[in-house]
Design a protein around this motif. Structure first.
Motif, PDB file in Angstrom:
ATOM      1  N   THR A 186     -14.680 -57.955 -23.757  1.00 19.83           N
ATOM      2  CA  THR A 186     -13.783 -59.112 -23.834  1.00 19.83           C
ATOM      3  C   THR A 186     -14.540 -60.350 -24.307  1.00 19.83           C
ATOM      4  O   THR A 186     -14.031 -61.093 -25.154  1.00 19.83           O
ATOM      5  CB  THR A 186     -13.143 -59.384 -22.457  1.00 19.83           C
ATOM      6  N   ILE A 187     -15.724 -60.555 -23.800  1.00 16.92           N
ATOM      7  CA  ILE A 187     -16.530 -61.706 -24.207  1.00 16.92           C
ATOM      8  C   ILE A 187     -16.900 -61.591 -25.688  1.00 16.92           C
ATOM      9  O   ILE A 187     -16.779 -62.557 -26.445  1.00 16.92           O
ATOM     10  CB  ILE A 187     -17.785 -61.859 -23.319  1.00 16.92           C
ATOM     11  N   LEU A 188     -17.352 -60.400 -26.105  1.00 11.43           N
ATOM     12  CA  LEU A 188     -17.731 -60.205 -27.505  1.00 11.43           C
ATOM     13  C   LEU A 188     -16.545 -60.330 -28.451  1.00 11.43           C
ATOM     14  O   LEU A 188     -16.692 -60.764 -29.595  1.00 11.43           O
ATOM     15  CB  LEU A 188     -18.412 -58.848 -27.684  1.00 11.43           C
ATOM     16  N   LYS A 189     -15.370 -59.971 -27.967  1.00 10.99           N
ATOM     17  CA  LYS A 189     -14.157 -60.053 -28.788  1.00 10.99           C
ATOM     18  C   LYS A 189     -13.819 -61.506 -29.125  1.00 10.99           C
ATOM     19  O   LYS A 189     -13.353 -61.802 -30.232  1.00 10.99           O
ATOM     20  CB  LYS A 189     -12.998 -59.405 -28.036  1.00 10.99           C
ATOM     21  N   TYR A 190     -14.049 -62.407 -28.173  1.00  8.34           N
ATOM     22  CA  TYR A 190     -13.683 -63.812 -28.373  1.00  8.34           C
ATOM     23  C   TYR A 190     -14.850 -64.682 -28.815  1.00  8.34           C
ATOM     24  O   TYR A 190     -14.677 -65.874 -29.043  1.00  8.34           O
ATOM     25  CB  TYR A 190     -13.065 -64.379 -27.099  1.00  8.34           C
ATOM     26  N   VAL A 191     -16.036 -64.133 -28.904  1.00 14.18           N
ATOM     27  CA  VAL A 191     -17.191 -64.943 -29.307  1.00 14.18           C
ATOM     28  C   VAL A 191     -17.479 -64.780 -30.778  1.00 14.18           C
ATOM     29  O   VAL A 191     -17.166 -63.960 -31.488  1.00 14.18           O
ATOM     30  CB  VAL A 191     -18.442 -64.558 -28.487  1.00 14.18           C
TER      31      VAL A 191
END
Length: 191
Positions: A186-191
């Motif tokens: 989730t973090i990598l998806k939005y970063v």
């Protein structure tokens, strides 16, 4: 939970024979009974108090310590009651937790393998973080003397009543590999 961790790490081969369903039920019934008894003594004590003046508390919720500010008579007997009650409610569980974790750390340090030692520490770390947050704030509100710091009491009360239960599932969930992976994705998806 510290007792459970102690049995799991210090007596792993006997864990299932010690931590039986019946033993867990006895522990729960005992501690719930003590909690209800303590709450009942608080209710009895508060029902006999004489209050005067405004009935407005400068606090986030109706708690025992801020309620004493509304009490008109001598506060010494009530403060003695609170201090005596803190022994079975705060001191004894804290001693049990500290003794359990001292024995756990000694047992873990005797494990020859670094990987096994790391697994044992990770088993206890989440519980130790949550318990430390809870008990440190409780001690600072009920045991340590306060000198009119109403704002600090509000913040500390908020920590042990709202923040600790809020972060509890988060802290325990982050040990789960699937949850860690989902959070990272989730973090990598939005970063």
């Amino acid at each position: 939970m510290s007792y459970d961790r102690y049995v799991a790490i210090c007596n792993p081969l006997r864990y299932t024979s010690i931590m039986t369903t019946g033993h867990c039920v006895k522990l729960v019934v005992f501690f719930w009974s003590v909690s209800f008894f303590m709450a009942f003594t608080d209710i009895l004590t508060l029902s006999k108090l004489k209050f005067c003046g405004l009935n407005i508390m400068d606090h986030l919720f109706c708690d025992l310590v801020p309620l004493l500010d509304l009490y008109c008579s001598d506060k010494l007997p009530i403060k003695v009651h609170i201090s005596l009650q803190s022994i079975p409610v705060l001191i004894i569980p804290s001693i049990i937790i500290v003794v359990s974790y001292v024995k756990i750390v000694r047992a873990i340090l005797r494990i020859p393998s670094n990987i096994s030692r790391q697994k044992a520490f990770s088993t206890c770390s989440s519980h130790l973080i949550v318990v430390s947050m809870f008990y440190l704030t409780i001690f600072s509100v009920y045991i340590l003397p306060t000198h009119g710091s109403s704002v600090m009491n509000k913040i500390l009360s908020l920590l042990y009543t709202v923040f600790t239960p809020l972060v509890n599932p988060i802290i325990y969930s982050l040990r789960n590999k699937d949850i860690k992976k989902a959070v990272q994705d989730t973090i990598l998806k939005y970063v």
